[in-house]
Design an enzyme around this catalytic site. Structure first.
Site, short mmCIF file in Angstrom:
data_model
loop_
_atom_site.label_atom_id
_atom_site.label_comp_id
_atom_site.label_asym_id
_atom_site.label_seq_id
_atom_site.Cartn_x
_atom_site.Cartn_y
_atom_site.Cartn_z
N HIS A 47 -58.66 -3.64 -12.11
CA HIS A 47 -57.20 -3.61 -11.95
C HIS A 47 -56.69 -4.40 -10.76
CE1 HIS A 47 -56.37 -0.44 -14.96
NE2 HIS A 47 -57.57 -0.02 -14.63
N LYS A 65 -41.54 -0.31 -7.17
CA LYS A 65 -43.01 -0.36 -7.25
C LYS A 65 -43.54 -0.06 -5.86
CE LYS A 65 -42.44 -4.66 -8.79
NZ LYS A 65 -43.26 -4.69 -9.99
N ARG A 66 -44.89 0.11 -5.73
CA ARG A 66 -45.46 0.27 -4.40
C ARG A 66 -45.00 -0.89 -3.51
NH1 ARG A 66 -49.15 4.67 -3.40
NH2 ARG A 66 -49.65 3.56 -1.49
N LYS A 87 -46.30 -8.06 -3.43
CA LYS A 87 -45.24 -7.78 -4.40
C LYS A 87 -43.90 -8.35 -3.94
CE LYS A 87 -47.53 -3.53 -6.04
NZ LYS A 87 -47.76 -3.67 -7.49
N LYS A 99 -41.49 -1.80 -18.78
CA LYS A 99 -40.52 -0.70 -18.93
C LYS A 99 -39.10 -1.25 -18.88
CE LYS A 99 -44.01 2.13 -16.81
NZ LYS A 99 -44.61 2.51 -15.54
C1 26V Z 1 -57.88 1.16 -4.75
C2 26V Z 1 -58.13 2.17 -3.89
C3 26V Z 1 -59.07 1.91 -2.82
C4 26V Z 1 -59.61 3.19 -2.29
C5 26V Z 1 -58.54 4.15 -1.93
C6 26V Z 1 -57.74 4.54 -3.11
C7 26V Z 1 -57.49 3.41 -4.03
C8 26V Z 1 -56.63 3.59 -5.06
C9 26V Z 1 -56.39 2.56 -5.95
C10 26V Z 1 -57.02 1.35 -5.79
C11 26V Z 1 -56.84 0.25 -6.75
C12 26V Z 1 -55.48 -0.09 -7.01
C13 26V Z 1 -55.43 -1.07 -8.10
C14 26V Z 1 -54.16 -0.97 -8.88
O1 26V Z 1 -53.44 -0.02 -8.80
N1 26V Z 1 -53.90 -1.97 -9.67
C15 26V Z 1 -52.72 -2.03 -10.49
O2 26V Z 1 -53.12 -1.65 -11.79
C16 26V Z 1 -52.04 -1.68 -12.70
C17 26V Z 1 -52.54 -1.15 -14.02
O3 26V Z 1 -53.50 -2.01 -14.55
C18 26V Z 1 -51.51 -3.10 -12.80
O4 26V Z 1 -50.41 -3.12 -13.67
C19 26V Z 1 -51.09 -3.61 -11.44
O5 26V Z 1 -50.71 -4.96 -11.52
C20 26V Z 1 -52.22 -3.45 -10.45
O6 26V Z 1 -51.79 -3.76 -9.15
#
Ligand code: 26V
Length: 836
Positions: free
Chosen positions: A380, A571-572, A577, A683
């Site tokens: 992701h 969004k975040r 972004k 969305k």
């Molecule tokens: C990484 C980590 C690192 C450790 C701590 C907790 C944590 C939580 C999440 C992540 C990965 C985040 C990746 C993410 O959210 N990607 C998003 O995924 C969406 C669904 O596929 C996508 O639409 C977004 O573009 C993308 O940023």
């Protein structure tokens, strides 16, 4: 007939009569109709022991939710019973995050109970909005990745696929955000303070997780006690996932951590009794809180324990279920598909190997074949700082057997690389699972790719970049494993439920089959020039704006003018972004109006909403800047009725459901090559907003589907961004573009940050001194050009709405039903398993 009646009847022309419904749901004597409210009243009285006179909204919510649960419970049991009997290939979606939001109204809609529920609420004089607001958002996720998991569950249930979600039951979800003097402040999200009617605890199905060490909590953080093995218990907490139509009800199983019950209290003195209880608390800390940082993973031992806990509980559970219906381990890949949502559950590779080697007693080759054919991995993000790498030392301490297995996988991988590229030591170093160094690290993405049969990205461009650059060596070695699955969103929550006005407009035009077959929306294309339909869609947008404005005023006192363009970015908060680029655009518009007060410009309201990781200082700075901008513009009488900026605190699923339908313009403006897919982009599109955005993530495919002429695309391409890496200089834009310079001069003058020079300094650093990593200045001019095109189109409401209709009509591809169909066919080899 009232509008409300029209809307609901239009949604559900095939709504069965109440008596039929009772039969259909197999609910026996239980009734939930406008005339018989025994169920509701029984719950009011027996669950909470409240007298009718003292009933508040919360009691009403609980009783109604429990009544709905009663209705679905038999069907829920039947679903699991059918899977047990038919023994289909089952799909297990492993994810550290499920960003569910609220469930009551979603379940009512999916059970087709909405007309009955409305009548019931009316008869019982329940204030619907206040009652629904009593349900806290289940915020068990950070953003897109967690929300995607929730949309996927909805689609699997709707399509009658035997799918189950596995996750963690965090006691505290994503933190709650308030804004104090412009800065983000975080508060704990104690979402389980009150009993949750959707949760069924199943202690009888608890599993034990073994660790090679023990843990203790000191000064708020988890410490390892070396060499003393310990156990944790995982208690399943199940939640129903109601498919649209109420036929299939799948399960989301969330694990709560606890201490084993075997503790011998008798053997301890009174003092140790207390420390034994403290040990229980330590065990429970494992699932206490969701990590709120979605971009850095290093150094958080508790996170690592959480990941292993999820994997160990879920695999034990699904293997148990497999063993109930099957006797030969060889059949596992034909009966089980395990999808890893990012690398977070990628310890599954080692855990499944351990089960097959040590518990099933298989040999390495057979175990490896079964493991690989059962697992699939979704990536992701390409951000290097978000790619998980865990210290090898932690494996050694906590799970020595898993480390042994990982090292053996790595050794065999090395053999394969050496055989294919003899002497290519650089490649070997780049490809190996263990990254050597002062502190050796395990690269979780490599483990996931090597130990599975499928690796997918979440939009075409993202899957290509993943293959061509991020993990190129692995893609060269295993090209057949790589594929793309462009994300999608559930149209039930994001259109039918969130935007009833637009939904009934669509149903009036083409019938209601679109709800479960979004390709049907194509039939709206010929209506983009139909005066009646254009008028109806405009009216729906107006209604959605009014509804949002009304809610905003009543919940926060903020008054917005619905005749202005609602222009949103939600969004975040992340540098890539580029909420800051949006801020620069607003400063440019402000500057134009200051210079030329009589300028003809449609009035605008800019909405921002989103959370910053608590430790991400630049993201928090961006929030501060946007709030300062909002305050300055608000305080300037010359801007009244022309420009308005609103930062909405506490972005969550429920806020998205309100704001997105009300928006005219969607900002999707990430630095090209950085946003894996995006899902809010979809969305907005489905809700008839026009997109101003860069060629990044799924936005590229959305523009392709709708036609670029119906989009406002601008900015550098991913290739241009990458190519400029060696020579990009933001100063050039400052020196050579008058408007860019004016915007920066205004910001750097302190106009928006009076008495806050540290904020100005930090912004200067991000945009100029620090090299503007995310190319804000490079894209500002073309953003302003796209914005001008947008402004001028808005003046022609018929043309604008025509384009909005073409966008809606082209949004069918971005239904998660399509995404799930592709996963089921290409990756899982799974088929629907309808209930008898
Ligand atoms: C990484 C980590 C690192 C450790 C701590 C907790 C944590 C939580 C999440 C992540 C990965 C985040 C990746 C993410 O959210 N990607 C998003 O995924 C969406 C669904 O596929 C996508 O639409 C977004 O573009 C993308 O940023």
């Amino acid at each position: 007939m009232s509008n409300e009646q029209r809307a609901t009847e239009a949604h559900y022309p095939h709504q069965p009569a109440p008596d039929d419904m009772m039969r259909e749901y197999g609910c026996g004597p239980i009734k939930f109709t406008g005339s018989d409210d025994a169920l509701y009243e029984r719950h009011l009285l027996f669950d909470n022991v409240v007298a009718p006179a003292d009933i508040g909204c919360r009691e009403q919510y609980e009783a109604i939710a429990r009544a709905v649960r009663d209705i679905l419970s038999q069907r829920w049991l039947q679903t699991e019973e059918t899977y047990g009997r038919v023994n289909p290939k089952r799909i297990y979606y492993l994810s550290m995050e499920f960003l569910i939001g609220r469930s009551l109204s979603n379940n009512i809609v999916n059970l087709l109970l909405e007309p009955l529920a409305k009548k019931f609420l009316h008869e019982h004089k329940v204030d619907e909005l206040a009652m629904l607001a009593e349900e806290p958002d289940a915020g068990l996720g950070n953003g897109g990745l967690g929300r995607l998991a929730a949309c996927f569950l909805d689609s699997m249930a709707t399509m009658q696929l035997p799918g189950m979600g596995y996750g963690l039951r965090y006691e505290y979800g994503i933190f709650r955000q308030t804004i104090v003097n412009g800065w983000q402040s975080e508060q704990p999200d104690n979402w389980l303070r009150r009993p949750d009617p959707w949760e069924i605890e199943r202690p009888e199905e608890a599993v034990t997780v073994r660790f090679g060490c023990s843990f203790e909590v000191r000064a708020g953080s988890l410490h390892i006690v070396e060499g003393v093995p310990s156990n944790l218990i995982g208690i399943p907490c199940d939640r129903p996932v109601v498919g649209y139509g109420g036929k299939t009800i799948n399960t989301l199983r969330l694990w709560a951590s606890a201490a084993p019950d075997t503790f011998d209290f008798q053997a301890f003195s009174a003092g140790e009794f207390v420390s034994a209880l403290a040990e229980r608390l330590t065990a429970e800390t494992v699932t206490r809180v969701l990590y709120p940082d979605d971009s850095t993973s290093m150094g958080q031992g508790l996170r690592f324990v959480q990941e292993y806990f999820l994997v160990a509980c879920s695999l034990a559970d699904l293997v148990r279920r497999f063993r109930q219906g099957n006797s030969d381990w060889k059949d596992l890949p034909d009966k089980v598909a395990i999808q890893l949502n990012d690398t977070h559950p990628s310890l599954s590779v080692a855990e499944l190997m351990r089960i097959l080697l040590d518990e099933a007693g298989l040999g390495w080759d057979e175990a490896w074949d079964i493991t690989r054919r059962s697992l699939a991995y979704t990536n992701h993000t390409l951000l290097p700082e978000a790619l998980e790498r865990w210290p090898l030392r932690w494996f050694e301490l906590m799970m020595p057997r898993h480390l042994e297995i990982i090292l053996e996988i790595d050794r065999r991988l090395g053999d394969e690389v050496r055989a294919r590229w003899p002497g290519d030591n650089d490649r070997l170093r780049r490809i190996s699972i263990v990254e050597q160094g002062q502190q050796p690290l395990v690269r979780m993405a490599h483990l996931a790719i090597v130990g599975s049969h499928s690796t997918n990205g979440v939009a075409a461009i993202h899957s290509r970049l993943l293959r061509e650059s991020t993990v190129k060596d692995l893609a060269d070695l295993f090209p057949e494993r790589f594929n793309n699955k462009t994300n999608g969103i559930t149209p039930r929550r994001w259109l039918l439920l969130a935007n009833p006005g637009l939904a009934s407009c669509i149903t009036d035009a083409i019938g209601d089959r679109w709800i479960t077959d979004m390709a049907e929306l194509e039939r709206l294309k010929p209506l983009a020039g139909d005066r009646g339909f254009v008028a109806a869609v405009r009216l729906a947008k107006r209604e959605a704006k009014l509804r949002f404005a009304h809610w905003l005023k009543s919940s926060s006192g903020i008054v917005v003018d619905t005749s202005t363009i609602f222009d949103s970015q939600v969004k975040r908060i992340h540098e890539y972004k580029r909420q800051l680029l949006n801020g620069l655009r607003i400063v440019a518009l402000y500057h134009r109006l200051k210079e030329n007060p009589n300028m003809d410009m449609p009035p605008r309201t800019f909405f921002f909403s989103g959370k910053a990781a608590p430790a991400y200082h630049v993201a928090k700075l961006i929030i501060k800047f946007l709030n300062n901008l909002a305050a300055t513009i608000d305080g300037d009488p010359a801007m009244r009725g022309r420009l308005r900026v609103v930062f909405l605190p506490e972005y969550c699923v429920s806020l998205a459901e309100r704001l997105i339908p009300a928006s005219d313009v969607s900002n999707q403006i990430s630095t090209a090559g950085y946003e894996a897919s995006g899902t809010s982009n979809m969305k907005f599109m489905m809700n008839g907003a026009l997109t101003i955005g860069t060629r990044d993530g799924a936005t590229i495919e959305m523009a392709e589907a709708a036609g670029e002429e119906n989009f406002f695309l601008f900015g550098l391409t991913a290739e241009q961004v990458a190519a400029s890496r060696g020579w990009y200089n933001p100063g050039w834009h400052y020196d050579n573009e008058p408007e860019t310079r004016a915007v920066l001069d205004l910001i750097l003058s302190g106009q928006f940050c009076r008495y806050e020079p540290e904020v100005v300094d930090a912004l200067r650093n991000v945009l100029l001194v620090g090299g503007d990593t995310y190319r804000h200045l490079a894209d500002l001019t073309s953003y302003m050009d796209a914005d001008l095109r947008l402004q001028s189109l808005y003046g022609d409401q018929v043309a604008w709405t025509g384009k909005a209709i073409l966008n809606i009509a082209s949004s069918g591809r971005f239904s998660s039903d399509r995404t799930i169909t592709d996963y089921a066919n290409d990756i899982w080899g799974a088929k629907p398993c309808p209930l008898a």
